[in-house]
Design a protein around this motif. Structure first.
Motif, PDB file in Angstrom:
ATOM      1  N   ARG A   1      11.990  -3.102 -37.795  1.00 29.52           N
ATOM      2  CA  ARG A   1      10.769  -3.707 -38.248  1.00 29.52           C
ATOM      3  C   ARG A   1      11.308  -4.935 -39.032  1.00 29.52           C
ATOM      4  O   ARG A   1      12.273  -4.564 -39.376  1.00 29.52           O
ATOM      5  CB  ARG A   1       9.188  -2.908 -38.839  1.00 29.52           C
ATOM      6  CG  ARG A   1       8.378  -2.040 -37.631  1.00 29.52           C
ATOM      7  CD  ARG A   1       7.822  -1.429 -38.958  1.00 29.52           C
ATOM      8  NE  ARG A   1       6.999  -0.671 -37.709  1.00 29.52           N
ATOM      9  CZ  ARG A   1       5.760  -0.087 -37.734  1.00 29.52           C
ATOM     10  NH1 ARG A   1       5.780   0.234 -38.950  1.00 29.52           N
ATOM     11  NH2 ARG A   1       4.730   0.903 -36.795  1.00 29.52           N
TER      12      ARG A   1
ATOM     13  N   GLN B   1      -2.125  -7.449 -33.039  1.00 24.96           N
ATOM     14  CA  GLN B   1      -1.241  -8.007 -32.340  1.00 24.96           C
ATOM     15  C   GLN B   1      -0.793  -9.142 -31.689  1.00 24.96           C
ATOM     16  O   GLN B   1      -1.682  -9.718 -31.010  1.00 24.96           O
ATOM     17  CB  GLN B   1      -1.097  -6.606 -31.250  1.00 24.96           C
ATOM     18  CG  GLN B   1      -0.348  -5.402 -32.165  1.00 24.96           C
ATOM     19  CD  GLN B   1      -0.207  -4.465 -31.382  1.00 24.96           C
ATOM     20  OE1 GLN B   1      -0.399  -4.578 -29.748  1.00 24.96           O
ATOM     21  NE2 GLN B   1       0.151  -3.147 -32.036  1.00 24.96           N
TER      22      GLN B   1
ATOM     23  N   GLN C   1       8.247  -6.554 -34.756  1.00 24.25           N
ATOM     24  CA  GLN C   1       8.885  -5.937 -33.760  1.00 24.25           C
ATOM     25  C   GLN C   1       9.213  -6.520 -32.839  1.00 24.25           C
ATOM     26  O   GLN C   1       8.110  -6.709 -32.275  1.00 24.25           O
ATOM     27  CB  GLN C   1       8.077  -4.386 -33.787  1.00 24.25           C
ATOM     28  CG  GLN C   1       9.053  -3.528 -34.648  1.00 24.25           C
ATOM     29  CD  GLN C   1       8.371  -2.323 -34.246  1.00 24.25           C
ATOM     30  OE1 GLN C   1       7.228  -1.659 -34.099  1.00 24.25           O
ATOM     31  NE2 GLN C   1       8.583  -1.477 -33.820  1.00 24.25           N
ATOM     32  N   VAL C   2      10.294  -6.034 -32.106  1.00 23.98           N
ATOM     33  CA  VAL C   2      10.145  -6.849 -30.648  1.00 23.98           C
ATOM     34  C   VAL C   2      10.935  -6.035 -29.532  1.00 23.98           C
ATOM     35  O   VAL C   2      11.554  -5.150 -30.003  1.00 23.98           O
ATOM     36  CB  VAL C   2      12.014  -8.003 -30.997  1.00 23.98           C
ATOM     37  CG1 VAL C   2      12.125  -8.887 -29.344  1.00 23.98           C
ATOM     38  CG2 VAL C   2      11.327  -9.167 -31.533  1.00 23.98           C
ATOM     39  N   GLN C   3      10.397  -6.211 -28.556  1.00 19.81           N
ATOM     40  CA  GLN C   3      10.253  -5.592 -27.435  1.00 19.81           C
ATOM     41  C   GLN C   3      10.931  -6.099 -26.103  1.00 19.81           C
ATOM     42  O   GLN C   3      10.081  -7.042 -25.814  1.00 19.81           O
ATOM     43  CB  GLN C   3       9.455  -4.275 -27.581  1.00 19.81           C
ATOM     44  CG  GLN C   3       9.848  -3.190 -25.890  1.00 19.81           C
ATOM     45  CD  GLN C   3       8.523  -1.738 -26.492  1.00 19.81           C
ATOM     46  OE1 GLN C   3       7.307  -2.670 -26.984  1.00 19.81           O
ATOM     47  NE2 GLN C   3       8.737  -0.897 -25.827  1.00 19.81           N
ATOM     48  N   SER C   4      11.343  -5.558 -25.223  1.00 16.39           N
ATOM     49  CA  SER C   4      11.901  -5.552 -24.101  1.00 16.39           C
ATOM     50  C   SER C   4      10.907  -5.126 -22.533  1.00 16.39           C
ATOM     51  O   SER C   4      11.078  -4.493 -22.596  1.00 16.39           O
ATOM     52  CB  SER C   4      13.260  -6.179 -23.621  1.00 16.39           C
ATOM     53  OG  SER C   4      13.307  -6.600 -21.989  1.00 16.39           O
TER      54      SER C   4
ATOM     55  N   GLU D   1      11.188  -0.994 -20.564  1.00 11.68           N
ATOM     56  CA  GLU D   1      10.774  -1.196 -21.418  1.00 11.68           C
ATOM     57  C   GLU D   1      11.764  -0.291 -22.433  1.00 11.68           C
ATOM     58  O   GLU D   1      12.676   0.004 -22.065  1.00 11.68           O
ATOM     59  CB  GLU D   1       9.744  -0.428 -21.990  1.00 11.68           C
ATOM     60  CG  GLU D   1       8.155  -0.857 -21.711  1.00 11.68           C
ATOM     61  CD  GLU D   1       6.909  -0.658 -21.903  1.00 11.68           C
ATOM     62  OE1 GLU D   1       7.075   0.771 -23.006  1.00 11.68           O
ATOM     63  OE2 GLU D   1       5.974  -0.986 -21.954  1.00 11.68           O
ATOM     64  N   SER D   2      12.722  -1.560 -22.876  1.00 12.15           N
ATOM     65  CA  SER D   2      13.142  -1.081 -23.829  1.00 12.15           C
ATOM     66  C   SER D   2      12.456  -0.377 -25.202  1.00 12.15           C
ATOM     67  O   SER D   2      11.638  -0.418 -25.298  1.00 12.15           O
ATOM     68  CB  SER D   2      14.132  -2.503 -24.657  1.00 12.15           C
ATOM     69  OG  SER D   2      13.111  -3.218 -25.433  1.00 12.15           O
ATOM     70  N   GLN D   3      13.738   0.019 -26.088  1.00 12.94           N
ATOM     71  CA  GLN D   3      12.711   0.685 -27.127  1.00 12.94           C
ATOM     72  C   GLN D   3      12.747  -0.739 -28.262  1.00 12.94           C
ATOM     73  O   GLN D   3      13.102  -1.788 -28.359  1.00 12.94           O
ATOM     74  CB  GLN D   3      13.960   1.333 -28.110  1.00 12.94           C
ATOM     75  CG  GLN D   3      14.127   2.637 -27.105  1.00 12.94           C
ATOM     76  CD  GLN D   3      15.445   3.555 -28.296  1.00 12.94           C
ATOM     77  OE1 GLN D   3      15.891   2.968 -29.378  1.00 12.94           O
ATOM     78  NE2 GLN D   3      15.525   5.078 -27.843  1.00 12.94           N
ATOM     79  N   ALA D   4      11.495  -0.371 -29.325  1.00 16.58           N
ATOM     80  CA  ALA D   4      11.403  -1.187 -30.209  1.00 16.58           C
ATOM     81  C   ALA D   4      12.364  -1.993 -31.126  1.00 16.58           C
ATOM     82  O   ALA D   4      13.290  -0.830 -31.028  1.00 16.58           O
ATOM     83  CB  ALA D   4      10.213  -1.056 -30.608  1.00 16.58           C
ATOM     84  N   SER D   5      12.521  -3.114 -31.098  1.00 20.92           N
ATOM     85  CA  SER D   5      13.530  -2.928 -32.468  1.00 20.92           C
ATOM     86  C   SER D   5      12.827  -2.406 -33.941  1.00 20.92           C
ATOM     87  O   SER D   5      11.772  -2.589 -34.000  1.00 20.92           O
ATOM     88  CB  SER D   5      13.834  -5.226 -32.703  1.00 20.92           C
ATOM     89  OG  SER D   5      12.471  -5.037 -33.177  1.00 20.92           O
TER      90      SER D   5
END
Length: 67
Positions: A48, A6, A33-36, A42-46
């Motif tokens: 994949r 990661q 995957q992208v996450q803010s 935290e946002s939900q992960a995008s």
């Protein structure tokens, strides 16, 4: 690469919706995957995204005259 690696990228005060990945191996499959993560949680992960890098000898077409 092996499913266990990661990389965390820290961007502060940005409105860009893009990210550059560096030091990728040639001819290698990647899943990202992208996450803010911010002050308010935290946002939900995008979803994949799966891609494979090219060989160094492969060429990618460019619209630029600066190839």
């Amino acid at each position: 690469m092996d499913g266990k690696m990661q990389r965390f990228i820290r961007e502060v005060n940005t409105t860009s919706r893009s990210c550059v990945l560096w030091d990728l191996e040639e001819e290698t499959d990647y899943i990202i995957q992208v996450q803010s993560i911010g002050l308010y949680g935290e946002s939900q992960a995008s979803k994949r995204v799966h891609f494979r890098t090219l060989k160094k000898t492969d060429r990618f077409p460019s619209n630029s005259s600066n190839q």
